[in-house]
Design a protein around this motif. Structure first.
Motif, PDB file in Angstrom:
ATOM      1  N   ARG A   1      -5.609   1.345  -0.821  1.00 26.88           N
ATOM      2  CA  ARG A   1      -5.168   1.347  -2.297  1.00 26.88           C
ATOM      3  C   ARG A   1      -6.365   1.084  -3.163  1.00 26.88           C
TER       4      ARG A   1
ATOM      5  N   TYR B   1       0.850  -1.322  -0.017  1.00 31.03           N
ATOM      6  CA  TYR B   1       0.096  -0.075  -0.056  1.00 31.03           C
ATOM      7  C   TYR B   1       0.953   1.194   0.058  1.00 31.03           C
TER       8      TYR B   1
ATOM      9  N   TYR C   1      -6.479   8.945   1.990  1.00 30.82           N
ATOM     10  CA  TYR C   1      -6.150   8.624   0.372  1.00 30.82           C
ATOM     11  C   TYR C   1      -6.347   9.906  -0.309  1.00 30.82           C
TER      12      TYR C   1
ATOM     13  N   CYS D   1      -0.714   4.360   0.371  1.00 29.02           N
ATOM     14  CA  CYS D   1      -1.218   5.323   1.504  1.00 29.02           C
ATOM     15  C   CYS D   1      -1.283   4.647   2.808  1.00 29.02           C
TER      16      CYS D   1
ATOM     17  N   CYS E   1      -8.403  -2.357   1.580  1.00 28.64           N
ATOM     18  CA  CYS E   1      -7.654  -1.614   2.875  1.00 28.64           C
ATOM     19  C   CYS E   1      -7.349  -2.959   3.764  1.00 28.64           C
TER      20      CYS E   1
END
Length: 287
Positions: free
Chosen positions: A85, A7, A42, A9, A98
């Motif tokens: 993502r 990921y 995000y 973020c 997530c």
């Protein structure tokens, strides 16, 4: 294997007492709250202030479906890493994954399916090409803000609304104090997001006796903590170095002292009032 490194973020949270149930583990519904918080992060990582962006795009994003798979439980005071993502963008839908981790251990996996829709009727619309491009670029690892350095004539129109929002509307500085004649002789830096909106700005005044002065540092409220201020400051310091200044001086608002310390500035003297706000003088030597 699903790992935190999958990921780009991330949001770090500490499990609070109010999130624990009678089994002394996080109550299952709170994991969706964690995912929603990461979704907000995000949008911040995309350098897109959510409300203004959706208004500009003529739509809004609505949750269609949420799926949760539980692997293990989070406990009181755990530090959890919530990764977010985007894995697929359809005609009108966007699918996000997530992962909620404790260290490298996956605790919970969440899939969120959103639909881009007309906010008046909540009927679906095509995902705007501009939004699709921003998300795809972020997931490809690209930078979300473009930094431009130039004159007030070149950048003033973009910097003015942001400075007004931060200094005048948010902090209560008088407009005649915020906008002054020095803007026209200063070097300005503005960070623009992928939709061309200014998200951060600052200025560098002409040097006096080999010392430059940085000021009017402002970052859009919804996007703070995403490095845009640091990128601006570094650009202004480079501009000072490029013209041969020996040092850079600034008057930091006291709540931002730590930010400037991390950038190599050193506090000098005591706290003083400027435009009704507590400040402290800070200086960075360039040679």
């Amino acid at each position: 294997m699903n790992t935190p490194r999958d990921y780009r973020c991330h949001l770090r949270l500490r499990v609070r007492w109010s999130e624990i149930d009678q089994q002394r583990i996080v109550f299952n519904a709170h994991y969706l709250t964690y995912a929603d918080c990461a979704m907000t992060e995000y949008w911040r990582a995309l350098a897109l202030p959510y409300e203004a962006t959706m208004h500009a795009l003529g739509g809004d994003v609505y949750l269609k479906k949420a799926s949760v798979e539980y692997h293990a439980s989070a406990l009181l005071d755990d530090i959890i890493d919530v990764g977010m993502r985007c894995v697929r963008i359809g005609a009108s839908s966007m699918v996000f994954e997530c992962g909620i981790f404790r260290g490298a251990a996956l605790l919970v996996a969440v899939e969120l399916i959103y639909v881009f829709a007309d906010p008046a009727t909540q009927t679906k619309k095509d995902v705007p090409p501009a939004l699709r491009a921003v998300i795809e670029s972020f997931e490809a690892g690209n930078e979300m803000a473009e930094l431009r350095v130039g004159s007030w004539q070149e950048l003033g129109a973009a910097a003015t609304p942001l400075r007004t929002a931060v200094f005048v509307q948010e902090q209560g500085v008088a407009p005649e104090v915020e906008m002054d004649a020095l803007d026209r002789v200063a070097v300005h830096a503005v960070a623009f997001n992928r939709l061309g909106v200014a998200v951060a700005t600052g200025r560098l005044l002409p040097g006096q006796d080999g010392e430059a002065r940085v000021g009017r540092m402002a970052v859009a409220r919804a996007l703070r903590g995403q490095r845009w201020g640091r990128l601006l400051l570094e650009a202004l310091v480079r501009a000072a170095q490029g013209r041969g200044d020996a040092s850079v001086l600034l008057h930091a608002q006291c709540h931002a002292e730590g930010f400037y310390r991390r950038a190599g500035f050193v506090a000098e003297g005591g706290v003083f009032d400027e435009a009704g706000i507590a400040h402290i003088t800070m200086r960075k030597m360039l040679r």
